[in-house]
Design a protein around this motif. Sequence first.
Motif, short mmCIF file in Angstrom:
data_model
loop_
_atom_site.label_atom_id
_atom_site.label_comp_id
_atom_site.label_asym_id
_atom_site.label_seq_id
_atom_site.Cartn_x
_atom_site.Cartn_y
_atom_site.Cartn_z
N ALA A 16 -4.73 -1.14 5.88
CA ALA A 16 -3.59 -1.60 5.09
C ALA A 16 -3.72 -1.24 3.61
O ALA A 16 -2.76 -0.73 3.01
N PRO A 17 -4.86 -1.46 2.94
CA PRO A 17 -4.97 -1.06 1.53
C PRO A 17 -4.80 0.44 1.33
O PRO A 17 -4.19 0.88 0.35
N ARG A 18 -5.32 1.24 2.27
CA ARG A 18 -5.18 2.69 2.14
C ARG A 18 -3.72 3.11 2.22
O ARG A 18 -3.24 3.94 1.45
N LEU A 19 -3.00 2.51 3.16
CA LEU A 19 -1.58 2.84 3.28
C LEU A 19 -0.82 2.42 2.03
O LEU A 19 0.10 3.11 1.58
N HIS A 20 -1.21 1.27 1.46
CA HIS A 20 -0.54 0.80 0.25
C HIS A 20 -0.78 1.76 -0.92
O HIS A 20 0.14 2.07 -1.70
N VAL A 21 -2.02 2.24 -1.05
CA VAL A 21 -2.35 3.18 -2.14
C VAL A 21 -1.60 4.49 -1.95
O VAL A 21 -1.05 5.06 -2.90
N LEU A 22 -1.57 4.99 -0.70
CA LEU A 22 -0.85 6.23 -0.44
C LEU A 22 0.63 6.09 -0.71
O LEU A 22 1.28 7.00 -1.24
N LYS A 23 1.18 4.93 -0.39
CA LYS A 23 2.60 4.70 -0.63
C LYS A 23 2.90 4.66 -2.12
O LYS A 23 3.89 5.24 -2.59
N ARG A 24 2.03 3.99 -2.90
CA ARG A 24 2.22 3.94 -4.35
C ARG A 24 2.11 5.33 -4.95
O ARG A 24 2.90 5.72 -5.82
N PHE A 25 1.13 6.13 -4.51
CA PHE A 25 0.97 7.49 -5.01
C PHE A 25 2.19 8.35 -4.66
O PHE A 25 2.67 9.13 -5.49
#
Length: 316
Positions: A16-25
């Motif tokens: 979940a944190p990785r997906l959140h970071v990718l989405k923000r990027f």
Amino acid sequence: MSLAEPAALPVATSAAPRLHVLKRFSNRFKASLPAYLLLLPSLVFLALFTYGAMGRVLVDALYQRATPKAPLRFVGLDNIASVLADPAFTGAVVNNLIYAVGTAVPSIALALLFALALARTHAVNSALRAALFLPVLIPMVAASALFLFIFLPNVGLLDYYIGRLLPVLPNWLGDPDIALYAIMIITIWKNAGYYMLFFLAGLQAVPEDVMEAAHLDGAGPYQRLRHIILPELKPTFLFVTVIAILNAVTQVDHVFVMTQGGPSNSTNLVLFYIYQQAVEHYDIGKASAATLLTLAALMGLTALSFRTMANREGGS
């Protein structure tokens, strides 16, 4: 099924944190994409004609080619050693130092004088500012052709007016003792108005209340200039000095038009020396080595100047 479900929970929570970071990027990239697209042409030209050219000069300085069709031969630092041992390069460096001091000091002094005289904004001062800035808009080649006519021996405008005062007229561009000083005049004429703009901007930062308080305390114009105006203009002085030195090294069009480095290499500047090695002698390695030495000296001088400016501003 009950045994497999607990094992899947850590995977979901760690992803979940990785997906959140990718989405923000991804969102940031989409938001800034138009800006990158607008900058892309400039970045391409910058990469090709600035950094690419610098890389090519660095490579060429390490190689040598006997003829235009001969293969490249790696020589290491031999080109730099050859340039440093060349009396023509040493003479060009000395000429450039004299030229830099002889053009920067009068240009900056005149620019400061013009700025102080025209600091107040009204119709007459605006017209005078435009007149003083007009030489900046004239291309150096055109200005050189104009001054070439002025300096013509016996028939030029300068000899026409001073011929009544001097019994023997000098050959302004043909005498090795005065040719370098003659071409300095065109640089001073062109650059003084340009530097004036920086001093005019610097004068706007001088506190009016401090000037008024000094005037009420009985300080005269000289005292206000020495103790208030000049200290406030120190960053402007330093910046304009760097610009003046850079101009002294990079402006060479008038040498091409007026003297071709002569007579007897008395007006041969560093940039014209590089041109001679690259175009006339086709010694690309030597020309690249001279370019690297010039760039290193300019970068070191610029870094030292701006570091001095930063230290003064930090101390103040």
